[in-house]
Design a protein around this motif. Structure first.
Motif, PDB file in Angstrom:
ATOM      1  N   ALA A   1     -11.070 -12.784 -11.647  1.00  0.00           N
ATOM      2  CA  ALA A   1     -12.486 -13.035 -11.938  1.00  0.00           C
ATOM      3  C   ALA A   1     -12.919 -12.368 -13.236  1.00  0.00           C
ATOM      4  CB  ALA A   1     -13.351 -12.548 -10.776  1.00  0.00           C
ATOM      5  N   ALA A   2     -12.281 -11.235 -13.550  1.00  0.00           N
ATOM      6  CA  ALA A   2     -12.649 -10.490 -14.757  1.00  0.00           C
ATOM      7  C   ALA A   2     -11.815 -10.901 -15.969  1.00  0.00           C
ATOM      8  CB  ALA A   2     -12.476  -8.992 -14.505  1.00  0.00           C
ATOM      9  N   GLY A   3     -10.897 -11.848 -15.759  1.00  0.00           N
ATOM     10  CA  GLY A   3     -10.042 -12.264 -16.861  1.00  0.00           C
ATOM     11  C   GLY A   3      -9.035 -11.207 -17.260  1.00  0.00           C
ATOM     12  N   ARG A   4      -8.629 -10.382 -16.290  1.00  0.00           N
ATOM     13  CA  ARG A   4      -7.667  -9.315 -16.553  1.00  0.00           C
ATOM     14  C   ARG A   4      -6.335  -9.633 -15.893  1.00  0.00           C
ATOM     15  NH1 ARG A   4     -10.027  -3.644 -14.911  1.00  0.00           N
ATOM     16  NH2 ARG A   4      -8.303  -2.981 -16.242  1.00  0.00           N
ATOM     17  N   LYS A   5      -5.264  -9.036 -16.408  1.00  0.00           N
ATOM     18  CA  LYS A   5      -3.960  -9.171 -15.777  1.00  0.00           C
ATOM     19  C   LYS A   5      -3.864  -8.198 -14.612  1.00  0.00           C
ATOM     20  CE  LYS A   5      -1.639 -10.423 -20.097  1.00  0.00           C
ATOM     21  NZ  LYS A   5      -0.636 -10.002 -21.110  1.00  0.00           N
ATOM     22  N   ARG A   6      -3.207  -8.632 -13.539  1.00  0.00           N
ATOM     23  CA  ARG A   6      -3.095  -7.779 -12.353  1.00  0.00           C
ATOM     24  C   ARG A   6      -2.456  -6.428 -12.680  1.00  0.00           C
ATOM     25  NH1 ARG A   6      -2.871  -4.329  -9.734  1.00  0.00           N
ATOM     26  NH2 ARG A   6      -2.333  -4.002  -7.533  1.00  0.00           N
ATOM     27  N   GLU A   7      -1.492  -6.434 -13.578  1.00  0.00           N
ATOM     28  CA  GLU A   7      -0.788  -5.178 -13.879  1.00  0.00           C
ATOM     29  C   GLU A   7      -1.632  -4.173 -14.654  1.00  0.00           C
ATOM     30  OE1 GLU A   7       1.026  -8.400 -16.652  1.00  0.00           O
ATOM     31  OE2 GLU A   7       0.313  -8.256 -14.585  1.00  0.00           O
ATOM     32  N   GLU A   8      -2.833  -4.567 -15.051  1.00  0.00           N
ATOM     33  CA  GLU A   8      -3.717  -3.622 -15.737  1.00  0.00           C
ATOM     34  C   GLU A   8      -4.369  -2.632 -14.776  1.00  0.00           C
ATOM     35  OE1 GLU A   8      -6.663  -5.602 -18.137  1.00  0.00           O
ATOM     36  OE2 GLU A   8      -5.198  -7.000 -18.973  1.00  0.00           O
ATOM     37  N   VAL A   9      -4.285  -2.900 -13.473  1.00  0.00           N
ATOM     38  CA  VAL A   9      -4.949  -2.048 -12.481  1.00  0.00           C
ATOM     39  C   VAL A   9      -3.907  -1.431 -11.539  1.00  0.00           C
ATOM     40  CG1 VAL A   9      -6.662  -1.934 -10.624  1.00  0.00           C
ATOM     41  CG2 VAL A   9      -7.025  -3.470 -12.574  1.00  0.00           C
ATOM     42  N   THR A  10      -3.923  -0.108 -11.441  1.00  0.00           N
ATOM     43  CA  THR A  10      -3.000   0.619 -10.561  1.00  0.00           C
ATOM     44  C   THR A  10      -3.715   1.016  -9.284  1.00  0.00           C
ATOM     45  OG1 THR A  10      -1.736   1.487 -12.435  1.00  0.00           O
ATOM     46  CG2 THR A  10      -1.548   2.681 -10.351  1.00  0.00           C
ATOM     47  N   LEU A  11      -3.102   0.710  -8.153  1.00  0.00           N
ATOM     48  CA  LEU A  11      -3.653   1.124  -6.860  1.00  0.00           C
ATOM     49  C   LEU A  11      -3.164   2.526  -6.518  1.00  0.00           C
ATOM     50  CD1 LEU A  11      -4.999   0.704  -4.059  1.00  0.00           C
ATOM     51  CD2 LEU A  11      -2.846  -0.378  -3.326  1.00  0.00           C
ATOM     52  N   ILE A  12      -4.112   3.419  -6.251  1.00  0.00           N
ATOM     53  CA  ILE A  12      -3.805   4.756  -5.737  1.00  0.00           C
ATOM     54  C   ILE A  12      -4.274   4.785  -4.292  1.00  0.00           C
ATOM     55  CG2 ILE A  12      -4.209   7.231  -5.969  1.00  0.00           C
ATOM     56  CD1 ILE A  12      -5.083   6.693  -8.879  1.00  0.00           C
ATOM     57  N   VAL A  13      -3.375   5.063  -3.357  1.00  0.00           N
ATOM     58  CA  VAL A  13      -3.768   5.125  -1.943  1.00  0.00           C
ATOM     59  C   VAL A  13      -4.119   6.567  -1.597  1.00  0.00           C
ATOM     60  CG1 VAL A  13      -3.089   4.725   0.444  1.00  0.00           C
ATOM     61  CG2 VAL A  13      -2.317   3.144  -1.338  1.00  0.00           C
ATOM     62  N   VAL A  14      -5.342   6.763  -1.134  1.00  0.00           N
ATOM     63  CA  VAL A  14      -5.830   8.097  -0.771  1.00  0.00           C
ATOM     64  C   VAL A  14      -5.430   8.368   0.672  1.00  0.00           C
ATOM     65  CG1 VAL A  14      -7.848   9.597  -0.641  1.00  0.00           C
ATOM     66  CG2 VAL A  14      -7.764   7.775  -2.360  1.00  0.00           C
ATOM     67  N   THR A  15      -4.511   9.314   0.864  1.00  0.00           N
ATOM     68  CA  THR A  15      -3.894   9.524   2.177  1.00  0.00           C
ATOM     69  C   THR A  15      -4.475  10.722   2.932  1.00  0.00           C
ATOM     70  OG1 THR A  15      -2.104  10.778   1.117  1.00  0.00           O
ATOM     71  CG2 THR A  15      -1.746   8.431   1.486  1.00  0.00           C
ATOM     72  N   LYS A  16      -5.616  11.227   2.509  1.00  0.00           N
ATOM     73  CA  LYS A  16      -6.189  12.412   3.154  1.00  0.00           C
ATOM     74  C   LYS A  16      -6.411  12.169   4.647  1.00  0.00           C
ATOM     75  CE  LYS A  16     -10.925  11.290   1.632  1.00  0.00           C
ATOM     76  NZ  LYS A  16     -12.051  11.704   0.815  1.00  0.00           N
ATOM     77  N   THR A  17      -6.125  13.187   5.420  1.00  0.00           N
ATOM     78  CA  THR A  17      -6.187  13.259   6.897  1.00  0.00           C
ATOM     79  C   THR A  17      -5.069  12.464   7.576  1.00  0.00           C
ATOM     80  OG1 THR A  17      -7.631  11.391   7.530  1.00  0.00           O
ATOM     81  CG2 THR A  17      -8.732  13.409   6.789  1.00  0.00           C
TER      82      THR A  17
ATOM     83  N   HIS B   1       1.677   5.486  -6.025  1.00  0.00           N
ATOM     84  CA  HIS B   1       0.637   6.457  -6.381  1.00  0.00           C
ATOM     85  C   HIS B   1      -0.160   6.808  -5.132  1.00  0.00           C
ATOM     86  CE1 HIS B   1       0.820   6.158 -10.878  1.00  0.00           C
ATOM     87  NE2 HIS B   1       1.436   5.039 -10.560  1.00  0.00           N
ATOM     88  N   VAL B   2      -0.205   8.101  -4.808  1.00  0.00           N
ATOM     89  CA  VAL B   2      -0.985   8.560  -3.655  1.00  0.00           C
ATOM     90  C   VAL B   2      -1.900   9.695  -4.088  1.00  0.00           C
ATOM     91  CG1 VAL B   2       0.688   7.863  -1.898  1.00  0.00           C
ATOM     92  CG2 VAL B   2       0.883  10.126  -2.939  1.00  0.00           C
ATOM     93  N   ALA B   3      -2.987   9.884  -3.351  1.00  0.00           N
ATOM     94  CA  ALA B   3      -3.976  10.894  -3.719  1.00  0.00           C
ATOM     95  C   ALA B   3      -4.387  11.732  -2.521  1.00  0.00           C
ATOM     96  CB  ALA B   3      -5.210  10.236  -4.338  1.00  0.00           C
ATOM     97  N   GLU B   4      -4.734  12.968  -2.809  1.00  0.00           N
ATOM     98  CA  GLU B   4      -5.230  13.908  -1.797  1.00  0.00           C
ATOM     99  C   GLU B   4      -6.428  14.645  -2.376  1.00  0.00           C
ATOM    100  OE1 GLU B   4      -4.140  14.771   1.363  1.00  0.00           O
ATOM    101  OE2 GLU B   4      -2.665  13.153   1.356  1.00  0.00           O
ATOM    102  N   ASN B   5      -7.298  15.152  -1.487  1.00  0.00           N
ATOM    103  CA  ASN B   5      -8.464  15.886  -1.994  1.00  0.00           C
ATOM    104  C   ASN B   5      -8.570  17.310  -1.459  1.00  0.00           C
ATOM    105  OD1 ASN B   5      -9.287  15.300   0.645  1.00  0.00           O
ATOM    106  ND2 ASN B   5     -11.439  15.089   0.049  1.00  0.00           N
TER     107      ASN B   5
END
Length: 239
Positions: free
Chosen positions: A25-41, A57-61
């Motif tokens: 929808a934004a006219g961007r390539k999929r590879e331009e966006v990285t998914l970070i999964v937030v695994t807290k708890t 890519h994983v994230a914690e807080n």
């Protein structure tokens, strides 16, 4: 396939579809966006399943949750992001496993991160957390520096040994002029990113958007989205 793996695979597929659609929808390539999964708890076993499913890519807080989880998953090829408000007494621990700290919001923290990174002989990526609900000189309700403090912090990170200035991060504010206006908030963050990159061309990472507003972040131009609930499910109540 276990029930949990099947559940996470289905959730990941839905999130992937949302990101891909938002990019289209934004006219961007999929590879331009990285998914970070937030695994807290969630347990290290979930992190292992996510890795099997292709997440890198994983994230914690919270350091007390992140440190043992990172140790338990040390054999996996993962990039760990620390996304929570960080106290200086936790910096040495966080520097031991985090590849990127997304919540840099004060000079004192830059100094502490630099000392710890040098001691650990590591290079630590840093994002300046921008608080769009903060007045000049203040910190935001959910951490972050006021917009007029970005350049000073960026210069401090850039000059610090052991640190690498990667870009900007924000959390959509719950109060102030951008409350309930996620797209406007993320558009403003992109304006700050453009200014930052004029002086720091390599600082091109923009971390914005979570489970409820990732489409707005992708539309604005975010390079990374931080998704927890939409992948892992509703977190169990604490206490």
């Amino acid at each position: 396939m276990t029930d949990r793996k099947a559940q996470l695979a289905a959730n990941l597929a839905q999130v992937e579809e949302r990101i891909a659609s938002a990019c289209a929808a934004a006219g961007r390539k999929r590879e331009e966006v990285t998914l970070i999964v937030v695994t807290k708890t969630y347990p290290a076993s979930d992190v292992r399943i996510l890795h099997e499913l292709g997440v890198r890519h994983v994230a914690e807080n919270r350091d007390q949750d992140a440190a043992p989880k990172a140790t338990a998953c040390a054999d996996l090829s993962l990039t760990w992001h620390f996304v929570g408000q960080l106290q200086t007494n936790k910096v040495r621990s966080v520097t031991g496993y985090a590849d990127v700290v997304q919540s840099v919001d004060r000079i004192k923290l830059v100094t502490a991160l630099s000392a710890a990174a040098v001691l650990a002989e590591r290079e630590l990526g840093c994002l300046i957390q921008v608080a769009l609900d903060a007045e000049s000189g203040e910190r935001g309700e959910r951490g972050g520096v006021a917009p007029d403090g970005i350049e000073e912090l960026a210069a401090a990170v850039d000059a610090a040994d052991g640190l690498r200035l990667d870009g900007l991060m924000t959390v959509a504010p719950l109060a102030g002029p951008f409350a309930g206006r996620q797209r406007a908030a993320f558009d403003r963050l992109m304006e700050f990113s453009t200014r930052l990159r004029a002086g720091h061309p390599a600082a091109n990472m923009v971390s914005a958007g979570m489970s409820g507003d990732l489409e707005d972040a992708v539309a604005a131009g975010a390079t990374h989205v931080r998704v927890g609930t939409a992948v892992l499910g509703v977190r169990p109540a604490l206490g």
